[in-house]
Design a protein around this motif. Structure first.
Motif, short mmCIF file in Angstrom:
data_model
loop_
_atom_site.label_atom_id
_atom_site.label_comp_id
_atom_site.label_asym_id
_atom_site.label_seq_id
_atom_site.Cartn_x
_atom_site.Cartn_y
_atom_site.Cartn_z
N ALA A 112 0.83 -1.21 0.00
CA ALA A 112 0.00 0.00 0.00
C ALA A 112 0.86 1.26 0.00
N THR A 113 1.92 1.24 0.80
CA THR A 113 2.80 2.40 0.89
C THR A 113 3.48 2.67 -0.45
N SER A 114 3.89 1.61 -1.13
CA SER A 114 4.53 1.76 -2.44
C SER A 114 3.57 2.38 -3.45
N LEU A 115 2.31 1.96 -3.41
CA LEU A 115 1.31 2.54 -4.32
C LEU A 115 1.14 4.03 -4.06
N VAL A 116 1.02 4.39 -2.78
CA VAL A 116 0.80 5.79 -2.41
C VAL A 116 2.02 6.64 -2.78
N ARG A 117 3.21 6.11 -2.53
CA ARG A 117 4.44 6.85 -2.85
C ARG A 117 4.59 7.06 -4.35
N ASN A 118 3.94 6.18 -5.13
CA ASN A 118 3.98 6.32 -6.59
C ASN A 118 2.74 7.03 -7.12
N ASN A 119 2.08 7.75 -6.19
CA ASN A 119 0.96 8.64 -6.53
C ASN A 119 -0.29 7.92 -7.06
N ALA A 120 -0.49 6.70 -6.63
CA ALA A 120 -1.74 6.02 -6.98
C ALA A 120 -2.89 6.70 -6.24
N PRO A 121 -4.03 6.92 -6.87
CA PRO A 121 -5.17 7.57 -6.19
C PRO A 121 -5.61 6.74 -4.99
N LEU A 122 -5.90 7.41 -3.88
CA LEU A 122 -6.29 6.69 -2.66
C LEU A 122 -7.52 5.80 -2.87
N PRO A 123 -8.54 6.23 -3.64
CA PRO A 123 -9.68 5.33 -3.86
C PRO A 123 -9.27 4.02 -4.54
N ALA A 124 -8.27 4.08 -5.43
CA ALA A 124 -7.80 2.87 -6.10
C ALA A 124 -7.08 1.97 -5.09
N LEU B 66 -8.07 -1.91 -3.87
CA LEU B 66 -7.11 -3.02 -3.93
C LEU B 66 -6.91 -3.65 -2.55
N MET B 67 -6.90 -2.81 -1.52
CA MET B 67 -6.66 -3.30 -0.16
C MET B 67 -7.90 -3.90 0.49
N GLY B 68 -9.07 -3.59 -0.07
CA GLY B 68 -10.30 -4.11 0.51
C GLY B 68 -10.73 -3.36 1.75
N HIS B 69 -10.39 -2.04 1.81
CA HIS B 69 -10.79 -1.22 2.96
C HIS B 69 -12.22 -0.71 2.75
N SER B 70 -13.00 -0.70 3.82
CA SER B 70 -14.35 -0.16 3.73
C SER B 70 -14.36 1.35 3.96
N ASP B 71 -13.29 1.87 4.55
CA ASP B 71 -13.23 3.29 4.91
C ASP B 71 -11.94 3.88 4.37
N LEU B 72 -12.06 4.98 3.63
CA LEU B 72 -10.88 5.63 3.04
C LEU B 72 -9.92 6.14 4.11
N ARG B 73 -10.43 6.41 5.32
CA ARG B 73 -9.56 6.89 6.41
C ARG B 73 -8.54 5.84 6.79
N VAL B 74 -8.91 4.58 6.66
CA VAL B 74 -7.95 3.50 6.94
C VAL B 74 -6.84 3.51 5.90
N THR B 75 -7.21 3.70 4.64
CA THR B 75 -6.22 3.74 3.56
C THR B 75 -5.25 4.90 3.75
N SER B 76 -5.73 6.02 4.26
CA SER B 76 -4.89 7.21 4.40
C SER B 76 -3.74 7.02 5.38
N ARG B 77 -3.80 5.96 6.20
CA ARG B 77 -2.70 5.70 7.13
C ARG B 77 -1.40 5.36 6.42
N TYR B 78 -1.52 4.98 5.15
CA TYR B 78 -0.33 4.56 4.42
C TYR B 78 0.42 5.74 3.80
N ILE B 79 -0.02 6.95 4.10
CA ILE B 79 0.69 8.13 3.61
C ILE B 79 1.80 8.44 4.59
#
Length: 292
Positions: free
Chosen positions: A249-261, A265-278
């Motif tokens: 997840a961190t590699s995707l974010v560091r390569n500017n992948a959109p958080l919704p994408a 991929l991660m199967g998160h129900s809440d975008l706030r959980v995904t944002s932890r990988y920034i």
């Protein structure tokens, strides 16, 4: 008004777990809730020197249990999970009129500072994979590094779930009992093709990752091999299968992948959980303030 009939804690737990099944909660959720509640029951019965009824449970009992878990080495995040399981359990008991109110709401969450998540940089991931000696675990590690699968999801993959023709990996009943599909990139496609052709043992099991001894691949085996490998490399980082998911997840974010994408991929129900990988290092922060 009819008198409320007392119910044993052990029976109430069984009913609650059955309720979770009826709600199609994931197997991992059922298992996690059951472990916490059974451990609490065992603790309580030892304290009471006999079976416990749910209407006998007090806030002090739960606070004492959480203190006991602290003495046993449970970290704050683990004890907070137990606290929220208590709340969910007592919500159920109130709905079923087994108790009058949810006394667990009087429990105070344990305060702690969220640690920065450990993750591997791409070059570290390459070094780790090259050093794994267990050939089946090596393929599993490459898969997690390129898909972000939870280790439980990886271990439950079947041959039918991995569609190499269409380059899609299907996760069935992931966390929250949700299905999702993950594209297989060219690097992983080559690895999985080779694994099936040259390394997967001839076993009757339908599990994609399988050993000749059990026909499955366990999380314990994966984490053991990761520990052996990092020790061999002389690393101080504690690398587990879950760290591989963080790293993806961190590699995707560091390569500017959109958080919704990333979320999908991660199967998160809440975008706030995904944002932890920034993750932000000091150089990135310095560059940011220089933009002002």
């Amino acid at each position: 008004m009819p008198t409320r009939k007392p119910i044993l804690l052990t029976k109430a737990i069984d009913e609650f777990i059955h309720y979770l099944k009826s709600k199609e909660r994931s197997k991992e959720t059922e298992r996690g809730y059951n472990i916490v509640l059974q451990n609490f029951k065992n603790y309580l019965e030892k304290e009471m020197n006999g079976q416990a009824y749910v209407d006998e449970i007090t806030v002090n009992h739960m606070e004492d249990y959480l203190s006991y878990r602290k003495e046993q080495g449970d970290q704050p995040i683990t004890r907070n999970k137990s606290l929220y399981i208590f709340r969910s359990f007592f919500n159920y008991l109130v709905r079923k009129d087994h108790v009058e109110r949810n006394i667990s709401l009087n429990l105070e969450p344990i305060q702690y500072q969220q640690k920065e998540r450990v993750y591997l940089l791409p070059e570290e991931m390459v070094t780790l994979i090259d050093a794994v000696d267990h050939i089946i675990v090596k393929s599993a590690v490459i898969t997690m590094a390129n898909t972000g699968l939870r280790v439980s999801e990886l271990c439950h993959l079947t041959l039918a779930d991995v569609d190499l023709t269409n380059k899609v990996l299907k996760v069935r009943q992931g966390k929250g009992n949700k299905d999702r599909s993950i594209p297989i990139n060219d690097k992983l496609h080559q690895e999985l093709t080779t694994y099936l052709k040259d390394h997967r043992p001839l076993v009757s099991s339908d599990r994609f990752f399988a050993t000749s001894k059990t026909g499955t691949l366990s999380r314990q085996t994966i984490n053991h091999e990761l520990e052996v490998t990092t020790t061999k490399l002389g690393w101080s980082k504690h690398v587990t299968a879950h760290i591989l998911r963080h790293s993806f997840a961190t590699s995707l974010v560091r390569n500017n992948a959109p958080l919704p994408a990333v979320q999908k991929l991660m199967g998160h129900s809440d975008l706030r959980v995904t944002s932890r990988y920034i993750h932000q290092n000091m150089d990135q922060l310095q560059q940011a303030v220089n933009l002002i």
